[in-house]
Design a protein around this motif. Structure first.
Motif, PDB file in Angstrom:
ATOM      1  N   SER A   1      -2.880  -0.160   5.741  1.00  0.00           N
ATOM      2  CA  SER A   1      -1.896  -0.820   4.877  1.00  0.00           C
ATOM      3  C   SER A   1      -0.809  -1.479   5.708  1.00  0.00           C
ATOM      4  O   SER A   1      -0.317  -2.561   5.361  1.00  0.00           O
ATOM      5  CB  SER A   1      -1.248   0.193   3.932  1.00  0.00           C
ATOM      6  OG  SER A   1      -2.215   0.730   3.083  1.00  0.00           O
ATOM      7  N   THR A   2      -0.438  -0.837   6.793  1.00  0.00           N
ATOM      8  CA  THR A   2       0.581  -1.419   7.658  1.00  0.00           C
ATOM      9  C   THR A   2       0.087  -2.739   8.223  1.00  0.00           C
ATOM     10  O   THR A   2       0.811  -3.740   8.226  1.00  0.00           O
ATOM     11  CB  THR A   2       0.916  -0.433   8.787  1.00  0.00           C
ATOM     12  OG1 THR A   2       1.162   0.842   8.223  1.00  0.00           O
ATOM     13  CG2 THR A   2       2.116  -0.902   9.565  1.00  0.00           C
ATOM     14  N   LEU A   3      -1.154  -2.751   8.667  1.00  0.00           N
ATOM     15  CA  LEU A   3      -1.731  -3.987   9.178  1.00  0.00           C
ATOM     16  C   LEU A   3      -1.752  -5.053   8.081  1.00  0.00           C
ATOM     17  O   LEU A   3      -1.443  -6.216   8.312  1.00  0.00           O
ATOM     18  CB  LEU A   3      -3.147  -3.711   9.694  1.00  0.00           C
ATOM     19  CG  LEU A   3      -3.986  -4.910  10.128  1.00  0.00           C
ATOM     20  CD1 LEU A   3      -3.266  -5.703  11.211  1.00  0.00           C
ATOM     21  CD2 LEU A   3      -5.339  -4.446  10.661  1.00  0.00           C
TER      22      LEU A   3
ATOM     23  N   ASN B   1       2.468   7.177  -4.029  1.00  0.00           N
ATOM     24  CA  ASN B   1       3.201   5.943  -3.865  1.00  0.00           C
ATOM     25  C   ASN B   1       3.023   5.472  -2.454  1.00  0.00           C
ATOM     26  O   ASN B   1       3.635   5.954  -1.539  1.00  0.00           O
ATOM     27  CB  ASN B   1       4.678   6.234  -4.158  1.00  0.00           C
ATOM     28  CG  ASN B   1       5.553   5.082  -3.784  1.00  0.00           C
ATOM     29  OD1 ASN B   1       5.078   4.051  -3.327  1.00  0.00           O
ATOM     30  ND2 ASN B   1       6.839   5.252  -3.977  1.00  0.00           N
ATOM     31  N   GLU B   2       2.100   4.536  -2.266  1.00  0.00           N
ATOM     32  CA  GLU B   2       1.871   4.115  -0.897  1.00  0.00           C
ATOM     33  C   GLU B   2       1.560   2.643  -0.869  1.00  0.00           C
ATOM     34  O   GLU B   2       0.518   2.192  -1.305  1.00  0.00           O
ATOM     35  CB  GLU B   2       0.726   4.911  -0.281  1.00  0.00           C
ATOM     36  CG  GLU B   2       0.745   4.851   1.213  1.00  0.00           C
ATOM     37  CD  GLU B   2      -0.652   4.963   1.785  1.00  0.00           C
ATOM     38  OE1 GLU B   2      -0.790   4.794   2.981  1.00  0.00           O
ATOM     39  OE2 GLU B   2      -1.597   5.175   1.026  1.00  0.00           O
ATOM     40  N   THR B   3       2.458   1.865  -0.339  1.00  0.00           N
ATOM     41  CA  THR B   3       2.187   0.449  -0.209  1.00  0.00           C
ATOM     42  C   THR B   3       2.138   0.080   1.249  1.00  0.00           C
ATOM     43  O   THR B   3       1.961  -1.065   1.595  1.00  0.00           O
ATOM     44  CB  THR B   3       3.310  -0.368  -0.836  1.00  0.00           C
ATOM     45  OG1 THR B   3       4.530   0.002  -0.189  1.00  0.00           O
ATOM     46  CG2 THR B   3       3.404  -0.130  -2.304  1.00  0.00           C
TER      47      THR B   3
ATOM     48  N   PHE C   1       4.709   0.293   3.119  1.00  0.00           N
ATOM     49  CA  PHE C   1       6.085   0.297   3.590  1.00  0.00           C
ATOM     50  C   PHE C   1       6.924   1.301   2.840  1.00  0.00           C
ATOM     51  O   PHE C   1       8.072   1.480   3.114  1.00  0.00           O
ATOM     52  CB  PHE C   1       6.785  -1.047   3.475  1.00  0.00           C
ATOM     53  CG  PHE C   1       6.026  -2.075   2.737  1.00  0.00           C
ATOM     54  CD1 PHE C   1       5.504  -3.156   3.407  1.00  0.00           C
ATOM     55  CD2 PHE C   1       5.844  -1.951   1.367  1.00  0.00           C
ATOM     56  CE1 PHE C   1       4.803  -4.108   2.732  1.00  0.00           C
ATOM     57  CE2 PHE C   1       5.137  -2.910   0.707  1.00  0.00           C
ATOM     58  CZ  PHE C   1       4.605  -4.000   1.375  1.00  0.00           C
ATOM     59  N   ALA C   2       6.378   1.925   1.871  1.00  0.00           N
ATOM     60  CA  ALA C   2       7.189   2.861   1.115  1.00  0.00           C
ATOM     61  C   ALA C   2       7.171   4.227   1.782  1.00  0.00           C
ATOM     62  O   ALA C   2       7.519   4.366   2.933  1.00  0.00           O
ATOM     63  CB  ALA C   2       6.697   2.952  -0.305  1.00  0.00           C
ATOM     64  N   VAL C   3       6.717   5.184   1.100  1.00  0.00           N
ATOM     65  CA  VAL C   3       6.824   6.545   1.593  1.00  0.00           C
ATOM     66  C   VAL C   3       5.537   6.893   2.345  1.00  0.00           C
ATOM     67  O   VAL C   3       4.465   6.501   1.940  1.00  0.00           O
ATOM     68  CB  VAL C   3       6.988   7.495   0.399  1.00  0.00           C
ATOM     69  CG1 VAL C   3       7.641   8.774   0.831  1.00  0.00           C
ATOM     70  CG2 VAL C   3       7.770   6.817  -0.691  1.00  0.00           C
TER      71      VAL C   3
END
Ligand SMILES: Nc1ncnc2c1ncn2[C@@H]1O[C@H](COP(=O)(O)OP(=O)(O)O)[C@@H](O)[C@H]1O
Ligand SMILES: [Mg+2]
Lengths: 334, 329, 300
Positions: free
Chosen positions: B50-52, C2-4, C6-8
């Protein structure tokens, strides 16, 4: 979303709360051993009251018969005739007439102060909510915490000394320190009356607002700081929306929901503040009347004022509940 | 360089920097998304997928920090652009118009207080569509996403998980982007809906010529749809190649282990706990191969030297000193 | 989840949970290490020290009336004197002990009642939950100060009546917060697993619920301390409760009633207000520190 079902539930809830407030009013004096109302009446006017009138007074105070009979009598006179009894001190004025001539002043203070506090608190928070962790944020947060911790009447007294007495310009004090309007104007929809009212309400309202807005600022700031990390705000950024749209439609629209709840809670505390500030400024609202009633042990008046202000707050809560349902499409039930 | 690239990530590193630690979530990654293709990105949860993904729209916000690298986009009218160097207004125009995204956990990606259609048109309006054009497009988009146009007046909480995901697809298509980054688009959906959504994305690629980066922790799912696959482990791409190559002749031991952990009808029990052990926390620098501790073929060399991506055959690369040995065919 | 991206963080870091061994000590140490926590704690420690030991060292007796009235601050009286010539500084010091006693007693009572009510509601559910939460809802909607006034008017004017009334009226908010915490924590697996291992309800509550709620209990109680002191001062200002007890509230009552304003005796007015404000600031600092350390948010 505002649905009929929701409305129905809220109305039922409104009546239950209302009913309980009335019952507190009824039972409180009767639960205290040796009914203080009656005792005080006797101790104060005992030698003037002819024995044959004692019964009359008892029935007037709904003190005759079983507790249940008294309750029914009390409820019916209240609901059928809006009857709250007669004031001891302002005899023969009825409690309801006293309340209705003073309640508008309190509502004026409360309404203005609450709206201003919410507006100022939310505006400031929206400003710093986008600059979290910066200088403005920590400065405003600290000031808010300090202001919000002050007792209402203390700040009122300080303002009275500083702006009402100490600062003198051209031999004139800056602000009046007592009453709702000057003795030289006649009540009516005239410019001189309205400006006198606004002038006299300035210090009380500023006192109330300065202590009440910080709560909204801090709450809104914290709400914004969580919402900014919510998935739909990330999505809004990704969508390449204009900044104002993200702020308005995605952040603020969601942030106003917790604010709506807290306005209802804060309203109760602003009521307390308004009562105290009215006393400080001898402002003729029902808070000031409550103070007079307490110092003269005018129990019917104390009871009546409690009941009226409770009803006011319950209705305000009811309105907020409806507003909440309109603001949040998710609210269907509970 | 075949001239067929749409998006090209080079030497990208992203870290999460908080007060007490620094997590190197993406470490020196390069990846290319070709025009009209579906590229699968697969790896266990927490490996940095997801970071990528956030880089493609330059959505790096604190605590995430861009440590280094570049992203070039070749689909624009005026030739190549360096996305990471765009100024704020240009970046805003690039976002969604050129590349859009379906977020992981997109159940929560919809604004709870706006109606579906409002969330579809606002992207278009902020990208130079008129209000009328945008409103006209709503029905088309919902149809494209395979959902009844009656949902447009509903609020997100009135939709099921699968419907929300389709609304997200409709929103992703709103501004006619060239590429969609789909981060775990089917996780949290039930199996039937999962395959509907996957097929939907496939048909969109075919009909609209979209490029899709399809991210998932499930290699079998990715294998079913992708043209190319990149396998990610502990913030690095450890293997990349054509889907058939990765599935049939996996080279990296991690890929082999991933494939072995797919449940089959014959061996349901072999799956249950996936690959034994845990991926490393990325808060301390790693020497050697990050997978060494969980790898059955690891030697001393794996713990001291850093394996680089090397060609296995043609387009097929793997970063492993002892590749192969686990062919599925 | 909750995971995008950039979130937690998702799996990697579970929500902060107090460790089992001596949770209290660890909690206290980490709050003290936090800079806000330290300032807040110092404010409270100093105030408590003044309240407990101050009365043994004041320059004068707080009821000594041999000085001239309305004297502004001087070397002899660093905060001046009041309307009968009592030393304001000595009154402030002495009064702080009564005010703080009210605050802490009410907080203690509130925490006991509110925590028991909240846990019962959240843990037992069903009818218990319904009854408790209806009572809470109703008490929360009735405006606090007028209710305090009417109750005080009917009860004998002692400081203990005031404490009693404040305790009865402060618990609902706390109970509501504790109930929602109970529901959340209950769902977490470790409580489930204690249940599986055959522990009784009581042990689950003592071993799992309470240690996990320490932060929120602390945050709520520190605000109850301040709230009770302010409320008592407000009642005293209305002439309710025992107006002859010396505390910050009655100091303001006498200031108002003996024309402190006309004498512009700011030295008599400022100290009690500043005392209350310091406690309020300290409470906010401590609560922020506790949230930062434990990850528990203050509830509104
Ligand atoms: N906001 C954040 N703050 C700190 N660390 C994070 C954050 N988001 C993700 N991480 C960490 O970065 C690593 C990669 O996460 P992510 O990109 O979400 O992986 P994946 O999508 O493959 O599951 C994980 O170790 C995760 O804990
Ligand atoms: Mg992910």
């Amino acid at each position: 979303m505002l649905t009929a079902r929701y409305l129905e539930r809220r109305v039922i809830y409104l009546f239950i709360t209302f009913f309980i407030a009335v019952s507190i009013n009824f039972f409180l004096p009767r639960l205290i051993p040796g009914n203080p109302v009656f005792t005080i009446l006797l101790s104060r006017y005992g030698n003037q009251i002819k024995p044959q009138y004692l019964q009359l007074i008892e029935s007037e105070l709904n003190l005759r018969g079983t507790l249940w009979q008294q309750y029914v009598g009390y409820m019916s006179s209240l609901f059928l005739h809006g009857y709250l009894g007669v004031s001891f001190y302002y005899y023969p004025a009825t409690v309801s007439s006293i309340i209705f001539s003073h309640l508008p002043w309190t509502l004026f203070l409360l309404g203005t102060a609450t709206l201003l506090s919410v507006f100022i608190g939310v505006s400031i928070a929206t400003y710093i909510g986008w600059r979290l962790g910066g200088k403005a944020d920590s400065l405003i947060s600290s000031i808010s915490i300090g202001l919000g911790s002050l007792p209402f009447f203390w700040l009122g007294l300080i303002f009275q000394i500083v702006f009402g007495l100490m600062i003198v310009i051209d031999g004139q004090h800056l602000f009046p320190i007592a009453h709702a309007f000057s003795a030289s104007v006649y009540p009516g929809l005239t410019f001189s009356f309205i400006s006198s009212v606004l002038y006299h309400s300035a210090l009380p309202i500023i006192t109330l607002v300065l202590i009440s807005f910080p709560g909204f600022t801090l709450l809104m700031r914290n709400t914004i700081s969580t919402i900014i990390n919510d998935d739909y705000v990330q999505m809004a950024r990704a969508k390449g929306l204009r900044t104002w749209r993200i702020k308005k439609m995605y952040v603020n629209r969601n942030a106003r929901l917790p604010i709506a709840t807290s306005v209802a809670l804060a309203f109760g505390s602003i009521v307390g503040g308004a009562f105290l500030v009215e006393v400080v400024f001898s402002y003729p609202g029902i808070g000031y009347m409550l103070y007079n009633a307490v110092t003269t042990s005018d129990f019917p008046l104390i009871d009546g004022i409690f009941l009226m202000i409770t009803i006011t707050v319950i209705i305000a809560n009811f309105i907020v509940d409806l507003l909440y349902a309109i603001l949040d499409p998710r609210v269907v039930l509970e | 360089m075949s001239g067929n690239e749409l998006l090209e990530v080079k030497d990208l590193s992203i870290s999460y920097v908080t007060r007490d630690e620094r997590i190197d979530a993406v470490r020196n990654v390069s990846l290319t998304l070709e025009k009209g293709s579906i590229h699968g990105l697969v790896g266990e949860s927490g490996c940095g997928k997801s970071t990528l993904a956030t880089i493609f729209l330059n959505l790096i916000y604190p605590p995430a920090r861009l440590v280094g690298g570049s992203l070039r986009y070749f689909g624009g009218p005026s030739g190549e652009i360096s996305v990471l160097e765009l100024k704020a207004p240009e970046l805003r125009r690039y976002r969604w118009k050129e590349v859009s995204m379906i977020f992981q956990g997109s159940m929560n990606s919809l604004n709870p207080v706006m109606r579906v259609y409002e969330q579809i048109i606002d992207a278009m309006i902020d990208h130079d569509y008129t209000f009328e054009e945008a409103m006209l497009r709503v029905d088309t988009l919902l149809e494209l996403a395979g959902i009844s146009k009656r949902v447009k007046n509903l609020y997100p909480h009135e939709l099921s998980g699968g419907m929300k995901q389709r609304v997200n697809i409709a929103i992703a298509l709103a501004c006619e982007p060239k590429a969609i980054i789909a981060d775990e688009p089917t996780t949290a959906l039930d199996v039937v809906v999962q395959s509907q959504i996957t097929r939907k994305l496939e048909s969109l690629r075919r009909d609209l010529g979209l490029s899709i980066l399809f991210i998932s922790h499930d290699i079998s799912l990715v294998g079913a749809i992708a043209d190319k696959i990149s396998v990610m482990y502990a913030g690095k791409i450890v293997e990349v190649g054509k889907a058939e190559e990765i599935l049939n002749t996996p080279a990296h031991q991690y890929t082999i282990a991933l494939l072995a952990s797919i449940p089959t009808l014959k061996s349901v029990e072999s799956r249950i706990s996936g690959i034994p052990g845990h991926p490393p926390r990325l808060n301390t620098p790693i020497t050697g191969c990050a997978f060494a501790d969980r790898c059955s073929k690891a030697q001393n060399r794996c713990r001291t030297e850093n394996p680089e991506l090397e060609s296995i055959s043609g387009d097929h690369f793997a970063a492993c000193f002892f590749p192969g040995g686990g062919s599925n065919s | 989840m909750n995971e995008t991206g950039f979130a937690v963080p998702d799996v990697a870091s579970p929500p902060p949970v107090m460790k089992k061994r001596s949770p209290l000590l660890e909690f206290v140490i980490s709050v003290w290490r936090n800079s806000k926590g330290k300032v807040g704690a110092i404010i409270y420690l100093v105030m408590i020290a003044i309240a407990i030991y101050g009365r043994f060292f004041p320059p004068y007796s707080p009821t000594d009336v041999q000085f001239s009235a309305y004297a502004p601050p001087s070397y002899a009286h660093i905060l001046g004197t009041n309307y009968v010539g009592e030393d304001v500084f000595s009154q402030f010091v002495y009064g702080s002990s009564v005010s703080l006693m009210v605050g802490f007693t009410v907080a203690l009572a509130t925490m006991v009642i509110g925590t028991i009510a909240g846990i019962s509601a959240g843990f037992l559910g069903k009818l218990t939950d319904d009854v408790i939460m209806r009572v809470v809802d109703i008490l929360l909607v009735i405006p606090g100060f007028p209710l305090l006034v009417i109750l005080s008017a009917y009860l004998p004017p002692t400081i203990w009546s005031t404490i009693l009334i404040l305790s009865i009226l402060s618990w609902p908010f706390h109970a509501r917060v504790i109930r929602s915490q109970t529901l959340t924590i209950r769902r977490r697996s470790f409580v489930l697993s204690s249940k599986l291992s055959g522990l009784g309800n009581f042990r689950i509550i003592v071993r799992d619920l309470i240690p996990n709620m320490l932060p929120i209990i602390f945050i709520n109680s520190i605000f109850v301390v301040v709230g009770a002191i302010v409320a008592q001062a407000g009642l005293a200002f209305f002439g309710l409760g025992n107006i002859n007890s010396i505390n910050w509230g009655t100091m303001l009552y006498w200031f108002y009633n003996e024309d402190g304003i006309l004498f512009r005796a700011w030295w008599w007015l400022i100290p009690p207000g500043v005392g209350i404000m310091l406690l309020g600031i300290g409470a906010n600092l401590l609560s922020n520190a506790v949230s930062e350390v434990s990850g528990t948010k203050r509830q509104y």
